[in-house]
Design an enzyme around this catalytic site. Sequence first.
Site, PDB file in Angstrom:
ATOM      1  N   PRO A   2      40.335  38.382  29.514  1.00  0.00           N
ATOM      2  CA  PRO A   2      40.519  37.617  28.285  1.00  0.00           C
ATOM      3  C   PRO A   2      40.197  36.138  28.498  1.00  0.00           C
ATOM      4  CG  PRO A   2      42.398  39.046  28.673  1.00  0.00           C
ATOM      5  CD  PRO A   2      41.561  39.077  29.907  1.00  0.00           C
ATOM      6  N   LYS A  33      47.169  42.745  29.732  1.00  0.00           N
ATOM      7  CA  LYS A  33      46.207  42.498  30.818  1.00  0.00           C
ATOM      8  C   LYS A  33      46.886  41.671  31.909  1.00  0.00           C
ATOM      9  CE  LYS A  33      42.507  43.854  28.312  1.00  0.00           C
ATOM     10  NZ  LYS A  33      41.544  44.834  28.687  1.00  0.00           N
ATOM     11  N   ASN A  98      38.719  33.613  16.012  1.00  0.00           N
ATOM     12  CA  ASN A  98      37.895  34.823  16.010  1.00  0.00           C
ATOM     13  C   ASN A  98      38.315  35.697  17.183  1.00  0.00           C
ATOM     14  OD1 ASN A  98      36.210  33.958  13.848  1.00  0.00           O
ATOM     15  ND2 ASN A  98      35.109  32.652  15.274  1.00  0.00           N
TER      16      ASN A  98
END
EC number: 5.3.2.1
Length: 114
Positions: A2, A33, A98
């Site tokens: 990420p 994660k 986003n």
Amino acid sequence: MPIFTFSTNVPSENISVDFLKSTSKLIAGMLGKPESYVAVHINGGQKITFGGTDAPAGFGQLLSLGGVGGEKNRSHSAKLFKHLTDGLGIPGNRMYINFVDMRGSDVGYNGSTF
């Protein structure tokens, strides 16, 4: 992998390293994660207008190999917006984020790809 990037007109000196660290922990927990793969980059002090004013605002993106998309993004959005509002003082109606689901073959890491 990420990666969270966020640009804001909040002055850089008002953004602490501790805020970046808490952002990293939040993202790792949200996505399930390991934090060892999470990268956070907050670009403070940017020249940004939103809605025609220079009041605190920002925009960014969260890229991840899985863990984002569809209904998951509603929950991610709620958590990230609260964190950014609480930590940087940016109202939720003055930000965009986003969410991008990446393919492993499109992400380089340690001389290879995922």
